[in-house]
Design an enzyme around this catalytic site. Structure first.
Site, PDB file in Angstrom:
ATOM      1  N   GLU A 414       0.828  -1.241   0.081  1.00  0.00           N
ATOM      2  CA  GLU A 414      -0.114   0.057   0.101  1.00  0.00           C
ATOM      3  C   GLU A 414       0.773   1.476   0.074  1.00  0.00           C
ATOM      4  OE1 GLU A 414      -2.895  -0.274   3.131  1.00  0.00           O
ATOM      5  OE2 GLU A 414      -3.924  -1.979   2.160  1.00  0.00           O
ATOM      6  N   GLU A 490      -3.924  -9.047  -0.393  1.00  0.00           N
ATOM      7  CA  GLU A 490      -4.599  -8.889   0.962  1.00  0.00           C
ATOM      8  C   GLU A 490      -5.972  -8.742   0.904  1.00  0.00           C
ATOM      9  OE1 GLU A 490      -2.544  -6.027   3.599  1.00  0.00           O
ATOM     10  OE2 GLU A 490      -4.350  -5.350   4.351  1.00  0.00           O
TER      11      GLU A 490
END
Length: 797
Positions: A414, A490
């Site tokens: 991220e 994820e």
């Protein structure tokens, strides 16, 4: 120089008089001081009053939870600070012509290391392994002092619990002046078929003699039984600095490494010559794999899903101090669920984790960074990225690239710059570093904005396009990225997974994915309602994600956030929460109910799991769920009366009955072709009456590190678990062992982990017993006011 008068505290290394390579565990008998120390590196410093301890060590886990700690809430509400470690040791004079190194598997964070007052180096990254050469500064035949300053005082520097200190193992390594270099082998298997496998071994050798040397390098492939199955010897005239040698060795009828049969070989490389002797061992798993844009992931030619979880590095109440048995227990619990993959979120793992994944059969996504040049936390790695990223990433790849379990490299999670044009520069640079050292594995990044504006993806630097969440975009992946390969880096986190029962205000409430997890009202979520029904508000995301994942072949696999609850990053993101709620398994290692959904889908085990517990207010409507497999139907009974037969239809993963509560027995029976497969019962529990102790292992090693995890259960007089019991339980231990920590899985408890007591939570608690180095019987006793106590006897051998 200050010399210790107590001989037992002067660490003398064994094995240094021997020829060849010696690797000695260097964890014992360090002196520790919490707080900064002026001239802490000087050999003249008197450290006799410092605390004596063994590594690995995490001083933060020993602290008090507080809303005033600077890492609250993201860092787990525990203290950081500065700590000093010192160790005095001797080396025999016969080692004077050898080379001596100290290897740190990980120090959190900003470590400075000295030997005999000489500064060896600084390393800001708290997760990377590193080495320093000691030879020029050592007193052979005399005393030597290693000093380490660890600075974790500036916080927040992480988005989760980091721990503090020399929290991974330390090693002292000695070699001759001609030897295989640090992380100096690289093993690949370019050709694999039923008849033979070609093992390509690239060996980097160091020569510190100052002149060329004629040597012989012999590499042997050794099977799991210790038998040499192939050998190749190569003569080499090594340069006076560094040289490389490539060997191709054939293994006949190779046994392949897989997640179900993780067969391991090893490569033993021996370097010999005049006065030269070195032996270096490299792990070897013979396997091949592929990611296909249309068909997904295959291992050894067989298509399969990667069924993975993300996990942080802490070990619950043990903190970040690495312990192999604690890691093994986590992996065993995950393996029993059907998990076959681990993502090392969001940093290089402990070496022991990869060793265990090799042995136990897990596919690993080995991740490097949580940020690049832009910050996520005020004092995180972005401060050091420009100066250190190349060195840190190279060291990670060199250290981990021989593990057969490592299948994917991740260069970021991220990353804030995924939407910025700087990603066009950074992503190719990082990918280039990885590819310069290993071209056998694909590279990914975990993207929380995986649309076509993502500059990391647009750079073309990554081989697998990683999606964090966005599960409803999975089916149209190829519309967005034609011909590209997919991995769900994820999944399943977010507010939508953290449900509760809607309950009366005088009742208990339940948090995520676990129906038997009561929280007292007043905890930091204001969504408790006074409805008349007891209904789950979770489950949908876990189930929805898996439904999509299993539907499409091109979806190669997933990593659920997370396998275990972890310290830090609490939800709600405020005090008094100090741990996450995301895990399929709680911090103590107790599975939540969603565990059994995965087990029913991911394993061949026969599963029937019904929930919640059966202690409610009469008349309330309770949604009773069942996860099951290997059956056509499930019939539910309440006090002997059938409540009907339910069957999964379409892509359902569970069945449900809405039942007015009345005390008694809830029984479920699963059937296949009319025959009973499994029966499960839940009973309304009475008042707490007694304690039950369940040790996961009663025979443990007397090595000073082994653990027994003892589950403490509060039962009624009939032996039923009391689901809302919160009795304070006191522990006592006799024998050569100690209580390493205690826990109960409660994410808002502020009781210390280092204690000899614990309140039950949902009727359960955990005590972790650690051995000392003397064998014998260990007696562990649990008592609580008003309850019948319990004792369990362990044997340390």
């Amino acid at each position: 120089m200050f010399c210790l008068s107590v001989a037992a505290l002067l660490f003398t290394l064994k094995g240094f008089g021997q020829d060849g390579r010696s690797v000695v565990n260097f964890d014992k008998d360090w002196r520790f001081n919490l707080g900064d120390v002026k001239d802490g590196e000087k050999t003249s410093l008197n450290d006799v009053n410092w605390r004596l301890l063994n590594l690995p060590h995490d001083w933060s886990i020993e602290g008090k939870f507080s809303k005033d700690n600077p890492a609250t809430p993201e860092g787990g509400a525990l203290p950081g600070g500065i700590g000093w470690y010192r160790k005095t040791f001797t080396l025999p004079a016969s080692s004077k012509n050898k080379l001596v190194y100290i290897d740190f598997d990980g120090v959190y964070q900003k470590s400075d290391v000295w030997v005999n007052g000489h500064h060896l180096g600084f390393r800001p990254n708290g997760y990377i392994s590193f080495r320093y050469g000691l030879t020029p500064y050592l007193n052979f035949g005399g005393a030597n002092t290693i000093a380490v300053k660890v600075d974790n005082s500036v916080q927040p520097n992480s988005r989760w619990y980091s721990g503090s200190g020399i929290y991974r193992n330390v090693w002292l390594v000695t070699t001759n002046k001609v030897a295989v270099d640090h992380w100096g082998t690289y093993v690949t298997t370019p050709i694999i078929n039923d008849r033979f496998a070609t093992v390509n071994l690239n060996i980097q050798l160091r020569n510190y003699t100052g002149k060329k040397q004629s040597i012989n390098v012999t590499s042997s492939i050794v099977d799991a039984n210790g038998k040499v199955v192939s050998t190749l010897a190569s003569p080499l005239k090594i340069k006076d600095t560094i040289d490389q040698l490539t060997q191709n060795i054939t293994v006949r009828s190779p046994k392949l490494w897989s997640v179900k049969v993780p067969y391991l070989y090893k490569v033993v490389t021996k370097v010999s010559g005049a006065g030269i002797n070195d032996t270096y061992t490299t792990p070897l798993g013979i396997r091949y794999f592929n990611f296909d844009a249309d068909k997904g992931f295959s291992l050894n030619g067989k298509y399969m899903k990667i069924l993975g979880v993300c996990d942080h590095h802490d070990l619950g109440s043990l903190g970040s101090a690495i312990n192999t048995r604690a890691l093994e227990r986590q992996l065993q619990i995950l393996k029993a669920m059907g998990c076959n993959g681990i993502r090392t979120s969001h940093n290089p793992p402990a070496p022991e984790l990869l060793d265990l994944c090799d042995k136990m059969g897990f596919i690993v996504m080995d991740e490097a960074f949580d940020c690049w040049e832009w910050k996520k936390a005020k004092y995180d790695y972005h401060l050091y990225f420009k100066e250190w990223h190349k060195r840190d990433l190279e060291d990670q790849i060199l250290r981990d690239r021989n593990h057969p379990s490592v299948i994917i490299w991740s260069i970021g999670n991220e990353i804030p710059q995924q939407g910025d044009t700087s990603a066009y520069r950074l992503a190719p640079e990082l990918a280039g570093i990885v590819h310069s050292l290993d071209r056998t594995r694909p590279i990914t990044t975990a993207n929380d904005h995986p649309d076509t504006s993502n500059k990391i993806i647009k750079s073309g630097a990554i081989d697998l396009i990683g999606y964090n969440y966005h599960e409803f975009d999975y089916p149209t992946f190829h519309d967005r990225y034609p011909g590209k390969k997919f991995i769900a880096t994820e999944t399943t986190s977010g507010l939508e997974t953290r449900g509760h029962y809607d309950m009366p205000s005088d009742s208990i409430r339940i948090w995520p994915a676990r129906w038997d997890r009561p929280f007292k009202e007043g905890n930091p979520d204001n969504s408790v309602s006074a409805y008349d029904n007891v209904r789950p508000a979770w489950g949908s995301t876990h189930e929805a994600t898996w439904k999509v994942m299993k539907k499409y072949d091109f979806l190669s696999g997933m990593f659920v956030w997370t396998g275990f609850d972890y310290l830090g990053e609490p939800t709600p993101y405020s005090w008094p929460s100090r741990s996450s709620y995301f895990g399929i398994i709680d911090l103590a290692g107790f599975p939540k109910d969603i565990y059994y959904m995965y087990q029913s889908e991911w394993t061949d085990k026969t599963v029937l799991h019904i929930f919640p517990h059966w202690n409610w207010t009469p008349g309330k409507l309770v949604d009773v769920w069942a996860f099951y497999n290997h059956a056509d139907e499930v019939e539910l009974f309440l006090n002997g009366k059938s409540l009907g037969v339910k069957k999964k239809t379409g892509d359902d993963l569970h069945i449900m009955w809405r039942v007015p509560f009345e005390p008694g027995t809830l029984k479920a029976v699963s059937r296949k072709d009319g025959k009973v497969v499994l029966t499960r019962e839940i009973h309304t529990a009475g008042a707490p009456a007694k304690i039950e102790l369940m040790a996961d292992r009663k025979n443990i090693k007397a090595d000073g590190k082994d653990l027994s995890f003892i589950t403490v259960r509060i039962l009624d007089k009939d032996g039923n678990l009391v689901p809302d019991a919160s009795n304070l339980v006191n522990f006592k231990i006799n024998g050569n062992a100690f209580i390493a920590s205690v826990d109960n899985g409660d994410e808002v408890s502020h009781d210390p982990f280092k204690a000899n007591y614990r309140k039950a939570f949902n009727g359960q608690a955990l005590a972790i017993v650690q051995t000392k180095e003397k064998p014998g019987a260990i007696t562990f006793t649990a008592t609580s006011d008003g309850l019948k106590g319990a004792t369990v006897v362990l044997q340390s051998k």
